[in-house]
Design a protein around this motif. Structure first.
Motif, PDB file in Angstrom:
ATOM      1  N   ARG A   1     -29.237  17.990 -12.881  1.00 19.52           N
ATOM      2  CA  ARG A   1     -28.166  17.015 -12.662  1.00 19.52           C
ATOM      3  C   ARG A   1     -28.746  15.820 -11.925  1.00 19.52           C
TER       4      ARG A   1
ATOM      5  N   HIS B   1     -24.897  12.376 -13.502  1.00 17.14           N
ATOM      6  CA  HIS B   1     -23.940  13.160 -12.730  1.00 17.14           C
ATOM      7  C   HIS B   1     -23.566  12.432 -11.439  1.00 17.14           C
TER       8      HIS B   1
ATOM      9  N   ASP C   1     -24.761  16.028 -19.373  1.00 18.88           N
ATOM     10  CA  ASP C   1     -25.730  17.106 -19.586  1.00 18.88           C
ATOM     11  C   ASP C   1     -26.722  16.762 -20.695  1.00 18.88           C
TER      12      ASP C   1
ATOM     13  N   ASP D   1     -17.693  19.885 -13.304  1.00 21.04           N
ATOM     14  CA  ASP D   1     -18.916  20.396 -12.667  1.00 21.04           C
ATOM     15  C   ASP D   1     -18.764  20.532 -11.152  1.00 21.04           C
TER      16      ASP D   1
ATOM     17  N   HIS E   1     -16.321  15.288 -16.907  1.00 27.51           N
ATOM     18  CA  HIS E   1     -17.474  16.185 -16.813  1.00 27.51           C
ATOM     19  C   HIS E   1     -17.854  16.397 -15.346  1.00 27.51           C
TER      20      HIS E   1
END
Ligand SMILES: [Zn+2]
Length: 187
Positions: A71, A75, A56, A113, A109
């Motif tokens: 994203r 990501h 992020d 997410d 992460h």
């Protein structure tokens, strides 16, 4: 997921993982071996926390500026693969474990997410070079609204915050806060 959810749940996962690994190492077959140091004492937890937020920290500003999407590169599984290779390279050359902490935090992460719901981003560039804007609109508005109305947003944030506060209280009670700030290790 937002800041407290990512940071707190990643720290909690590291503590659980450390407990599991410690139990495996303490198995009777290993009784005669030298006692191993806890993972939490070998890994810089400050770097782990940065890793938990790294996708992020990079993608929100980059995505805002260039893709109208929060994203993007960090990501993706490709990013996790590259950062893991980098971690392995660091370990091979200096035996530093900070790269693994960064990679583990970033990988978690993506899980937190639920990036499997966004396969074109997760598997970028297999579906093309463009990053698709999520259908739930502006992520800031969605996050703020979710914090007030959506348990899937505010529950992880509350749990993550509780873990972070609990960890901080343990450090303070053991008078280890200053040592932790300097080394990142939970001695
Ligand atoms: Zn994210």
């Amino acid at each position: 997921m937002l800041v407290f959810g990512h940071a707190g749940l990643t720290l909690g996962a590291a503590v659980v993982l450390d407990g599991v690994v410690s139990r495996v190492r303490a198995a009777p077959t290993a009784a005669s071996e030298q006692p191993q140091r806890s993972l939490l004492r070998r890994v810089d937890l400050r770097v782990l926390l940065v890793g938990s937020l790294l996708p992020d920290l990079v993608d929100k500003p980059v995505g805002w500026l260039f893709f109208d999407c929060g994203r993007v590169f960090c990501h993706t599984l490709l990013f996790c693969l590259l950062i893991s290779l980098g971690a392995f390279w660091v370990w091979r050359h200096s035996h530093g474990t900070w790269g693994f902490a960064l990679a583990f935090g970033s990988f978690l992460h993506l899980i937190l997410d639920s990036m499997w719901d966004y396969p074109s981003t997760l598997l970028w560039p297999l579906y093309g070079l463009e990053f698709k804007r999520p259908e739930d609109g502006d992520w800031v508005d969605a996050a703020l609204q979710g914090l007030c109305t959506n348990p899937a947003v505010y529950v992880p944030e509350a749990v993550g915050l509780a873990i972070l506060v609990g960890f901080l209280l343990v450090l303070v009670r053991r008078r280890k806060l200053q040592a932790f700030a300097g080394s990142g290790r939970f001695e």
